[in-house]
Design a protein around this motif. Structure first.
Motif, mmCIF file in Angstrom:
data_model
loop_
_atom_site.group_PDB
_atom_site.id
_atom_site.type_symbol
_atom_site.label_atom_id
_atom_site.label_comp_id
_atom_site.label_asym_id
_atom_site.label_seq_id
_atom_site.Cartn_x
_atom_site.Cartn_y
_atom_site.Cartn_z
ATOM 1 N N MET A 1 -7.243 -6.007 12.268
ATOM 2 C CA MET A 1 -8.076 -4.569 12.584
ATOM 3 C C MET A 1 -8.561 -4.019 11.293
ATOM 4 O O MET A 1 -8.079 -3.865 10.444
ATOM 5 C CB MET A 1 -7.119 -3.686 13.328
ATOM 6 C CG MET A 1 -6.175 -2.983 12.941
ATOM 7 S SD MET A 1 -5.281 -1.657 13.650
ATOM 8 C CE MET A 1 -6.519 -0.299 13.955
ATOM 9 N N GLU B 1 -9.808 -3.168 1.613
ATOM 10 C CA GLU B 1 -10.370 -2.905 2.859
ATOM 11 C C GLU B 1 -10.748 -4.111 3.969
ATOM 12 O O GLU B 1 -10.880 -5.283 3.368
ATOM 13 C CB GLU B 1 -11.839 -2.409 2.511
ATOM 14 C CG GLU B 1 -12.704 -1.988 3.330
ATOM 15 C CD GLU B 1 -14.000 -2.487 3.516
ATOM 16 O OE1 GLU B 1 -14.426 -3.164 2.658
ATOM 17 O OE2 GLU B 1 -14.711 -2.312 4.438
ATOM 18 N N VAL B 2 -10.270 -3.912 4.966
ATOM 19 C CA VAL B 2 -10.270 -5.108 5.903
ATOM 20 C C VAL B 2 -11.285 -4.665 7.015
ATOM 21 O O VAL B 2 -11.280 -3.667 7.620
ATOM 22 C CB VAL B 2 -8.751 -5.243 6.660
ATOM 23 C CG1 VAL B 2 -8.931 -6.462 7.340
ATOM 24 C CG2 VAL B 2 -7.753 -5.489 5.419
ATOM 25 N N ILE C 1 2.391 -4.757 3.534
ATOM 26 C CA ILE C 1 1.458 -5.047 4.482
ATOM 27 C C ILE C 1 0.985 -6.401 4.218
ATOM 28 O O ILE C 1 0.528 -7.010 3.351
ATOM 29 C CB ILE C 1 0.468 -4.048 4.851
ATOM 30 C CG1 ILE C 1 -0.348 -4.214 6.210
ATOM 31 C CG2 ILE C 1 -0.570 -3.949 3.530
ATOM 32 C CD1 ILE C 1 -1.190 -2.976 6.696
ATOM 33 N N PHE D 1 -7.732 -0.512 -3.970
ATOM 34 C CA PHE D 1 -7.886 -0.245 -2.652
ATOM 35 C C PHE D 1 -8.030 -1.558 -2.105
ATOM 36 O O PHE D 1 -8.524 -2.632 -2.603
ATOM 37 C CB PHE D 1 -9.185 0.421 -2.472
ATOM 38 C CG PHE D 1 -8.908 2.003 -2.973
ATOM 39 C CD1 PHE D 1 -8.465 2.870 -2.215
ATOM 40 C CD2 PHE D 1 -9.453 2.267 -4.221
ATOM 41 C CE1 PHE D 1 -8.141 4.201 -2.624
ATOM 42 C CE2 PHE D 1 -9.278 3.490 -4.710
ATOM 43 C CZ PHE D 1 -8.678 4.319 -4.062
ATOM 44 N N THR E 1 0.732 -1.333 -0.029
ATOM 45 C CA THR E 1 0.042 -0.104 -0.087
ATOM 46 C C THR E 1 0.947 1.256 -0.024
ATOM 47 O O THR E 1 2.137 1.012 -0.024
ATOM 48 C CB THR E 1 -0.908 0.032 1.325
ATOM 49 O OG1 THR E 1 -0.118 0.406 2.483
ATOM 50 C CG2 THR E 1 -1.687 -1.275 1.502
ATOM 51 N N ALA E 2 0.149 2.274 -0.030
ATOM 52 C CA ALA E 2 0.797 3.894 0.150
ATOM 53 C C ALA E 2 1.958 3.659 1.231
ATOM 54 O O ALA E 2 3.001 4.403 1.107
ATOM 55 C CB ALA E 2 -0.016 4.869 0.301
ATOM 56 N N GLY E 3 1.725 2.997 2.102
ATOM 57 C CA GLY E 3 2.458 3.132 3.496
ATOM 58 C C GLY E 3 3.581 2.111 3.488
ATOM 59 O O GLY E 3 4.438 1.943 4.418
ATOM 60 N N GLY E 4 3.629 1.250 2.520
ATOM 61 C CA GLY E 4 4.708 0.027 2.443
ATOM 62 C C GLY E 4 3.836 -1.260 2.366
ATOM 63 O O GLY E 4 2.821 -1.275 2.383
ATOM 64 N N TYR F 1 -9.055 -1.803 8.268
ATOM 65 C CA TYR F 1 -8.242 -0.918 7.623
ATOM 66 C C TYR F 1 -8.625 -0.707 6.191
ATOM 67 O O TYR F 1 -9.143 -1.333 5.545
ATOM 68 C CB TYR F 1 -7.058 -1.804 7.801
ATOM 69 C CG TYR F 1 -5.955 -1.251 6.975
ATOM 70 C CD1 TYR F 1 -4.685 -0.811 7.329
ATOM 71 C CD2 TYR F 1 -5.662 -1.828 5.514
ATOM 72 C CE1 TYR F 1 -3.800 -0.264 7.034
ATOM 73 C CE2 TYR F 1 -4.537 -1.112 4.583
ATOM 74 C CZ TYR F 1 -3.450 -0.314 5.423
ATOM 75 O OH TYR F 1 -2.577 -0.041 4.475
ATOM 76 N N VAL F 2 -8.097 0.635 5.818
ATOM 77 C CA VAL F 2 -8.500 0.935 4.387
ATOM 78 C C VAL F 2 -7.200 1.395 3.940
ATOM 79 O O VAL F 2 -6.542 2.389 4.618
ATOM 80 C CB VAL F 2 -9.574 2.049 4.228
ATOM 81 C CG1 VAL F 2 -9.670 2.504 2.805
ATOM 82 C CG2 VAL F 2 -10.926 1.205 4.620
ATOM 83 N N GLY F 3 -6.853 0.846 2.775
ATOM 84 C CA GLY F 3 -5.487 1.342 2.194
ATOM 85 C C GLY F 3 -5.638 1.493 0.833
ATOM 86 O O GLY F 3 -6.128 0.864 -0.110
ATOM 87 N N ALA F 4 -4.869 2.309 0.209
ATOM 88 C CA ALA F 4 -4.585 2.488 -1.511
ATOM 89 C C ALA F 4 -3.514 1.480 -1.860
ATOM 90 O O ALA F 4 -2.670 1.783 -1.282
ATOM 91 C CB ALA F 4 -4.293 3.981 -1.826
#
Lengths: 91, 306
Positions: free
Chosen positions: A39, A72-73, A32, A70, A27-30, A41-44
């Protein structure tokens, strides 16, 4: 091991839907990884291979090329929304 | 000229028959495409639904609620009108374009100048004819829309959104409710309707909600526009199938009427011919009888002619 529901969805249909132990993506943050009961979670997603590890009733690992989108968890369910994705060919 | 009339009718029957062949073929093609279009709708549904769920999740998140995607932005308005590329489909195009005209009129009444993005040759032609040429036009894909087509349309919409002056996006298209029911409808996509329930699940966002929304918006629009295009295509095929079935049935009726008229004309011609022969024979017989009578009695039938 506990499993989580994984849905890989594209506009042309559901590419994968089933239980698996782990999903790894970037994702954008690295990078995963999602295990069971992650928990909310929503990420691009970044364009990167996405791995579904130990899908129930499948091979050890399934790999897909995902062209952004995207993830979505929530409620032990990983939903990957990709505008385009395809199964990686076995090397 | 009874014989001429028969020939004229025969020619008309042949012409109606060949038209009927075309309409029947179009009817069959349309009905085979309905199924394929329905399958495409079903295949695209999970993506749109999951996308909707993510958007709903975001709209229930306090940090995201105030984003312009939900709260509204500039005064400009974009209207995406989805029509068909071809006609011969009954009122399909005219009814969806009427809804589009109504929406445009409403927006103008509220003091804005909507930008029209026209999809489908018929929609483009309609707005050109009205003297409101669309800002963007997409043609030749309305029969079998691909996801890339939706992406191209959203890219055009996105250009208007990024100019910063546009805060509303509407889409006018025909909804495919079932094979029996399709309805033209105008919907507002942006600002996105907020779900008012407060969600307790605390989501972790990566990157932060505002940036996710910026990235999510075009993807979400793509899913919505794609779904609208697929439904419009399926509705078009249903409308065309129905129109062509009506045309085929009508041709049947017309052929029946014409054939009846032709048979009567032929019968008339035969009757006239027989009458002429009988009349002629009768006249000859009369002549012979007259000859005998005149030679016997020397009586002139037409005294002034002698």
């Amino acid at each position: 091991m506990a499993t989580t529901q994984v849905d890989l969805v594209t506009p042309s249909g559901m590419l994968f839907s089933g239980q698996a132990e782990m999903v790894v993506c970037r994702t954008a943050g690295g990078d995963i990884a999602f295990l069971a009961n992650h928990m909310p979670y929503v990420g691009a997603l970044a364009p990167h291979p996405l791995r579904v590890v130990h899908p129930v009733g499948g091979p050890d690992e399934l790999a897909f090329d995902v062209e952004g989108g995207f993830v979505e968890v929530s409620e032990n369910r990983v939903v990957v929304l990709a505008s385009s994705a395809q199964r990686q060919r076995q090397p | 000229m009874p014989a001429g009339q028969e020939r004229v009718l025969r020619r008309r029957i042949r012409s109606v028959q060949s038209t009927q062949k075309i309409t029947r073929a179009m009817e069959l093609i349309a009905s085979s495409r309905i199924l394929r279009a329905q399958q495409a709708i079903t295949a695209a549904k999970p993506y749109a639904e999951r996308m909707q769920a993510v958007v709903a999740e975001l709209s229930a998140t306090p940090e995201a609620r105030e984003h312009w995607v939900f709260a509204g932005g500039g005064d400009g308005k974009v209207v995406v009108v989805i029509g068909a590329d071809r006609g011969l489909s009954g009122a399909f195009n005219s009814s969806v374009l009427r809804v589009a005209d109504d929406l445009v009129r409403q927006l103008v009444a509220r003091g804005s100048r909507p930008t029209v993005v026209a999809v489908g040759r018929k929609a483009v032609a309609h707005f050109n004819f009205k003297g409101q040429p669309p800002a963007d036009r997409f043609e030749g894909m309305a029969d079998r829309p691909r996801f890339e087509d939706a992406q191209a349309i959203v890219a055009a919409v996105q250009r208007h959104l990024e100019s910063g002056s546009v805060g509303e996006v509407h889409v006018v298209s025909t909804r495919f409710l079932s094979v029996g029911t399709q309805r033209p409808q105008a919907r507002r996509l942006v600002p996105i309707e907020r779900t008012d329930e407060d969600r307790n699940t605390a989501f972790e966002f990566e990157p932060d909600p505002a940036e996710i929304l910026d990235r999510l918006l075009p993807r979400w629009l793509e899913a919505e526009v794609y779904a609208a295009m697929l439904e419009s295509a399926a509705s078009f095929h249903v409308a065309q199938q129905r129109a062509m079935k009506a045309a085929t049935d009508n041709a049947d009726k017309l052929i029946k009427t014409l054939r009846r008229a032709m048979n009567r004309a032929r019968q008339d011609a035969i009757t006239t011919e027989i009458m002429e022969i009988v009349g002629g024979a009768e006249a000859l017989r009369q002549d012979d009888a007259d000859d005998e009578a005149s030679s016997r009695q020397e009586m002139y039938v037409f005294p002034e002619a002698s």
